[in-house]
Design a protein around this motif. Structure first.
Motif, PDB file in Angstrom:
ATOM      1  N   GLU A  88      -0.164  -6.009  -4.589  1.00 41.16           N
ATOM      2  CA  GLU A  88       0.059  -5.187  -6.548  1.00 41.16           C
ATOM      3  C   GLU A  88      -1.734  -4.440  -6.518  1.00 41.16           C
ATOM      4  OE1 GLU A  88       0.331  -8.819  -6.227  1.00 41.16           O
ATOM      5  OE2 GLU A  88       2.520  -8.045  -5.434  1.00 41.16           O
ATOM      6  N   ALA A  89      -2.638  -5.224  -5.978  1.00 34.51           N
ATOM      7  CA  ALA A  89      -3.832  -4.156  -6.148  1.00 34.51           C
ATOM      8  C   ALA A  89      -4.094  -3.088  -6.550  1.00 34.51           C
ATOM      9  CB  ALA A  89      -4.895  -5.347  -5.796  1.00 34.51           C
ATOM     10  N   PRO A  90      -4.421  -2.449  -7.113  1.00 36.92           N
ATOM     11  CA  PRO A  90      -4.860  -0.722  -7.072  1.00 36.92           C
ATOM     12  C   PRO A  90      -5.138  -0.054  -5.544  1.00 36.92           C
ATOM     13  CG  PRO A  90      -5.774  -1.142  -8.822  1.00 36.92           C
ATOM     14  CD  PRO A  90      -4.911  -2.542  -7.786  1.00 36.92           C
ATOM     15  N   VAL A  91      -6.184  -1.214  -4.943  1.00 33.42           N
ATOM     16  CA  VAL A  91      -6.854  -0.569  -3.736  1.00 33.42           C
ATOM     17  C   VAL A  91      -5.451  -0.856  -2.286  1.00 33.42           C
ATOM     18  CG1 VAL A  91      -8.796  -1.660  -2.867  1.00 33.42           C
ATOM     19  CG2 VAL A  91      -9.162  -1.487  -4.417  1.00 33.42           C
ATOM     20  N   ARG A  92      -5.094  -1.904  -2.347  1.00 34.88           N
ATOM     21  CA  ARG A  92      -4.120  -2.244  -2.004  1.00 34.88           C
ATOM     22  C   ARG A  92      -2.609  -0.513  -1.521  1.00 34.88           C
ATOM     23  NH1 ARG A  92      -3.589  -6.466   1.346  1.00 34.88           N
ATOM     24  NH2 ARG A  92      -2.020  -5.446   2.040  1.00 34.88           N
ATOM     25  N   LYS A  93      -2.481  -0.692  -3.000  1.00 31.77           N
ATOM     26  CA  LYS A  93      -1.131   0.598  -3.442  1.00 31.77           C
ATOM     27  C   LYS A  93      -2.028   1.800  -2.571  1.00 31.77           C
ATOM     28  CE  LYS A  93       0.387  -1.204  -7.429  1.00 31.77           C
ATOM     29  NZ  LYS A  93       0.860  -1.241  -8.608  1.00 31.77           N
ATOM     30  N   ILE A  94      -3.138   1.689  -2.590  1.00 36.61           N
ATOM     31  CA  ILE A  94      -3.350   3.610  -1.978  1.00 36.61           C
ATOM     32  C   ILE A  94      -3.842   2.895  -0.246  1.00 36.61           C
ATOM     33  CG2 ILE A  94      -5.860   4.495  -1.298  1.00 36.61           C
ATOM     34  CD1 ILE A  94      -6.795   3.936  -3.828  1.00 36.61           C
ATOM     35  N   GLU A  95      -3.054   2.158   0.771  1.00 32.83           N
ATOM     36  CA  GLU A  95      -3.208   2.282   1.621  1.00 32.83           C
ATOM     37  C   GLU A  95      -1.750   2.278   2.106  1.00 32.83           C
ATOM     38  OE1 GLU A  95      -2.862  -2.350   3.720  1.00 32.83           O
ATOM     39  OE2 GLU A  95      -4.789  -1.519   3.437  1.00 32.83           O
TER      40      GLU A  95
END
Length: 75
Positions: A45-52
């Motif tokens: 759910e972290a924003p950095v992982r959403k970009i992935e």
């Protein structure tokens, strides 16, 4: 450092091997992989992982000279 002076004219690579210095490319790769490991341990759910998870297949890269494009923006 190794018992050699500048007058001995030893190659830098030879002295680095003798001292045991790692190449800068390896050190940069290690730091990138370390960061990537931290990224993968983050929750999904972290924003950095959403970009992935984003799909950029439909996005087209602009063609042409970037300097000319920037000039048009500022005119």
């Amino acid at each position: 450092m190794c018992g050699y002076t500048r007058k001995d004219r030893m190659r830098n690579e030879y002295i680095q091997k003798k001292v045991g210095v790692a190449p800068i490319e390896d050190k940069l790769r290690e730091s990138r992989l370390r960061w990537f490991g931290h990224l993968n341990r983050r929750p999904i759910e972290a924003p950095v992982r959403k970009i992935e998870l984003l799909d950029f297949a439909h996005v087209q890269k602009e063609e042409g000279d970037q300097r000319r494009h920037d000039k048009k923006l500022y005119e």
